[in-house]
Design an enzyme around this catalytic site. Sequence first.
Site, PDB file in Angstrom:
ATOM      1  N   LYS A  50      -4.687  -2.672   6.341  1.00  0.00           N
ATOM      2  CA  LYS A  50      -5.633  -3.511   5.643  1.00  0.00           C
ATOM      3  C   LYS A  50      -6.875  -3.710   6.502  1.00  0.00           C
ATOM      4  O   LYS A  50      -8.001  -3.611   6.033  1.00  0.00           O
ATOM      5  CB  LYS A  50      -4.969  -4.862   5.376  1.00  0.00           C
TER       6      LYS A  50
ATOM      7  N   LYS B  58      -4.097   5.403  10.970  1.00  0.00           N
ATOM      8  CA  LYS B  58      -3.034   4.653  10.336  1.00  0.00           C
ATOM      9  C   LYS B  58      -3.601   3.902   9.141  1.00  0.00           C
ATOM     10  O   LYS B  58      -4.744   3.464   9.171  1.00  0.00           O
ATOM     11  CB  LYS B  58      -2.517   3.657  11.373  1.00  0.00           C
TER      12      LYS B  58
ATOM     13  N   CYS C 179       2.012  -8.538  15.198  1.00  0.00           N
ATOM     14  CA  CYS C 179       3.349  -7.933  15.335  1.00  0.00           C
ATOM     15  C   CYS C 179       4.405  -9.020  15.445  1.00  0.00           C
ATOM     16  O   CYS C 179       5.584  -8.742  15.286  1.00  0.00           O
ATOM     17  CB  CYS C 179       3.459  -7.085  16.590  1.00  0.00           C
TER      18      CYS C 179
ATOM     19  N   HIS D 238       0.846  -1.191   0.000  1.00  0.00           N
ATOM     20  CA  HIS D 238       0.000   0.000   0.000  1.00  0.00           C
ATOM     21  C   HIS D 238       0.876   1.234   0.000  1.00  0.00           C
ATOM     22  O   HIS D 238       2.109   1.156  -0.061  1.00  0.00           O
ATOM     23  CB  HIS D 238      -1.034  -0.039   1.128  1.00  0.00           C
TER      24      HIS D 238
ATOM     25  N   CYS E 122       1.214 -10.525  20.525  1.00  0.00           N
ATOM     26  CA  CYS E 122       0.381 -10.095  19.392  1.00  0.00           C
ATOM     27  C   CYS E 122       0.860 -10.851  18.169  1.00  0.00           C
ATOM     28  O   CYS E 122       2.009 -10.712  17.751  1.00  0.00           O
ATOM     29  CB  CYS E 122       0.494  -8.585  19.153  1.00  0.00           C
TER      30      CYS E 122
ATOM     31  N   HIS F 258       4.057   1.447   2.309  1.00  0.00           N
ATOM     32  CA  HIS F 258       5.238   0.702   1.839  1.00  0.00           C
ATOM     33  C   HIS F 258       5.866   1.435   0.655  1.00  0.00           C
ATOM     34  O   HIS F 258       7.082   1.513   0.527  1.00  0.00           O
ATOM     35  CB  HIS F 258       4.868  -0.706   1.368  1.00  0.00           C
TER      36      HIS F 258
HETATM   37  N1  MSP Z   1       8.682  -7.048   8.140  1.00  0.00           N
HETATM   38  C1  MSP Z   1       8.772  -5.973   9.058  1.00  0.00           C
HETATM   39  C2  MSP Z   1      10.057  -5.199   8.854  1.00  0.00           C
HETATM   40  C3  MSP Z   1      11.312  -6.007   8.934  1.00  0.00           C
HETATM   41  S1  MSP Z   1      12.700  -5.047   8.551  1.00  0.00           S
HETATM   42  C4  MSP Z   1      13.985  -5.962   9.048  1.00  0.00           C
HETATM   43  C5  MSP Z   1       7.612  -5.031   8.845  1.00  0.00           C
HETATM   44  N2  MSP Z   1       6.964  -5.106   7.689  1.00  0.00           N
HETATM   45  S2  MSP Z   1       5.741  -4.183   7.231  1.00  0.00           S
HETATM   46  O1  MSP Z   1       5.267  -4.758   6.003  1.00  0.00           O
HETATM   47  O2  MSP Z   1       4.796  -4.051   8.279  1.00  0.00           O
HETATM   48  O3  MSP Z   1       6.338  -2.798   6.883  1.00  0.00           O
HETATM   49  C6  MSP Z   1       6.476  -1.759   7.817  1.00  0.00           C
HETATM   50  C7  MSP Z   1       7.014  -0.562   7.088  1.00  0.00           C
HETATM   51  O4  MSP Z   1       6.140  -0.194   6.000  1.00  0.00           O
HETATM   52  C8  MSP Z   1       7.155   0.722   7.868  1.00  0.00           C
HETATM   53  O5  MSP Z   1       8.283   0.762   8.696  1.00  0.00           O
HETATM   54  C9  MSP Z   1       7.218   1.719   6.734  1.00  0.00           C
HETATM   55  O6  MSP Z   1       8.430   1.634   6.074  1.00  0.00           O
HETATM   56  C10 MSP Z   1       6.133   1.203   5.823  1.00  0.00           C
HETATM   57  N3  MSP Z   1       4.823   1.699   6.203  1.00  0.00           N
HETATM   58  C11 MSP Z   1       3.726   0.953   6.503  1.00  0.00           C
HETATM   59  N4  MSP Z   1       2.682   1.792   6.750  1.00  0.00           N
HETATM   60  C12 MSP Z   1       3.076   3.070   6.634  1.00  0.00           C
HETATM   61  C13 MSP Z   1       2.428   4.317   6.698  1.00  0.00           C
HETATM   62  N5  MSP Z   1       1.156   4.442   6.976  1.00  0.00           N
HETATM   63  N6  MSP Z   1       3.160   5.416   6.452  1.00  0.00           N
HETATM   64  C14 MSP Z   1       4.478   5.355   6.138  1.00  0.00           C
HETATM   65  N7  MSP Z   1       5.110   4.199   6.069  1.00  0.00           N
HETATM   66  C15 MSP Z   1       4.470   3.040   6.366  1.00  0.00           C
HETATM   67  O7  MSP Z   1       7.354  -4.229   9.738  1.00  0.00           O
END
Ligand code: MSP
Length: 655
Positions: A316, A313, A149, A38, A146, A41
Amino acid sequence: MTSDSTENRTAGAAPTGGAGHGAFYATTPIFYVNAAPHIGHAYTTILVDVVTRFHRLKGDDTYFLTGTDEHGENIQKAAEAHGETPQQYADQVSGEFRSMWDRLGIGYDDFIRTTEPRHKKVVQEVLQRVYDNGDIVYGEYAGLYCVKCERYYTDKELVDGKCPQHEIVPEYRTEANYFFRMEKYRTWLRDLLNDQPELIRPARYRNEVLAMLREPVGDLSISRPRSRVPWGIPLPWDDEHVTYVWFDALINYYSALESKGLTERFWPHVEHFIAKDIVKPHGLFWPIMLKAAGIPLFKHLNVHGYWLIDDRKISKSLGNAVKPLDLLEKYGNDAFRYFLIRDMPFGLDASFTEPAIAERINADLANDLGNLLNRTLGMLGRYRGGKVPAAGPVEQADQELIDAFLGLPEAVTRQFDALQFDRALEGVMEAVRKANKYIADTKPWELAREEATAARLDTVLNTLVEALRCASVLLEPVIPERAVELRRQLGLTDDHHDLASAARWGEVPAGTLTQPGDPLFPRIDLAGLAEQLGGGAAAAPVVLEHKDEIEYGDFGKLELRVVTVEKAEQHPNADKLLVLTVRMGAETRTIVSGIKAHYDPAALVGKKLVAVANLKPVKLRGIVSQGMILSGEGPDGALGLITLERDLPDGSEVR
Ligand code: MSP
């Protein structure tokens, strides 16, 4: 590089850029494969793409890593729900991320997947090393977990008994695990963060980690019994257990280089980019893991805020995830990138709305930049047969514009090094606006009337072309495709335009034949968009009823100040109230606010708001409120908090 030295060789003082050619290695988080990509990411990945392109433009040796995080219970469960094996499921979703990045024109150098043998091998090596050092021990664990997480939570971390990220009640679990002896390194990390304040930046996130380090951090459970969670990397000394996701995932940053023999070349330059959701694993677990494994630390952990939709935030489960592609097709890749980088001050949350994208595109790209190009090409066509003239004598007005542009490469480099990407773009646009003003001031149409001012006109037109060339180079990391198109329209086909070329004037050969084309960024019809988005035709403006006039002195009695929300909680005795703990310079205050129905408490933390600071304290349902938060109210009763257009320290006075 598997150096035995535990010294941190790189963190801290050195900026990411500076003059000359260096090396630059940037990473995004590896994304979980249990949800489609999304906008959140996409943001981190686009940002890292922009920063890497900027370093490449500088002539740095660059490397850009992204990838997917594919192990763990959560993914196992998602695969089951889809009737697939975890590997099939991971293959499919990981593929979606890759094709999304391709569509977004992301120029990564490597895409790592944690299910790849090259990654597993390095994880096992690192684990074995830490185990051999005595920093991994066997024990029993009980706690609230959780599953989304993939981690245990302490009671204190839960909000209303729920995981603050996913708003679900965690499960109580006990199991035999291996533990990483994190507590042993607590004071080491605390001292390091004090010595090298830039290691985690911006400072608010370093302070978050320092706050965690004030109390025992405990030992970190790093394994799961294989009988329950088969989907993971087996511990090399006990294959009845698999690695807990974070110990597996974080190592990707290192395994990607190790597996390609690139560690020596790039590891000393590693810059991690993440959002604030994963500060704890990256700011606490990761440096300690590296220390225990004898691997030098990263150079900086760069933490950005969240994109919020309706101040919530993106996720999904909340159903508000915006698919990057939908917008991409509508606005074009470069305009979309420009919006994301321009409208998020690094470190803070930003609000994502389609009208905001459209307004930004119109103002900066269609108006300021697009107009400058059109007007310049139009005048070259009309007055000089479409050819760029050699400059005549340079006057003060020309020199001022030249100086404004020639100062940019250094300023932009400094701003990029300081993570001020929005300011860097604003700086370039400010110069572009100056160039538009220069047209208004020099009035080329008047100069064109007489032969006596022909040389003056040549200088003006040449200066505009040079200004556009420099702007195209500086903006190229953000709008890579349109920057090349801009130069194509200027008649510049030579593609070697590095950052240094933007610090030189007079690069465009006299006689270059310009090639006017379609508008660089078509203007968006805002009224049409409002209608499309369901606003219908703009409502007739409301006739307002005003209060009695006041003297300036009356207004001056109000003390309005910027505050940072440190904590936001439900009022224990009132449904509609939130209890905010806000910081205002050296003071901390409690403010009770009736915004519960409009704002999610978790989304308020870290926000900068405006408060009335000298309002007489009043007790609201048992809690003394020391001030009032300002917000606007729409006709339907919806509230909008007053926030800052530009970041200012809390305590700043508002007038
Ligand atoms: N798999 C773990 C990260 C492991 S790194 C060794 C994870 N994955 S995640 O798919 O949840 O991705 C989290 C990351 O996605 C955030 O740190 C950020 O980079 C990005 N984002 C997810 N939602 C976001 C927003 N709403 N806004 C900005 N970035 C966001 O955590």
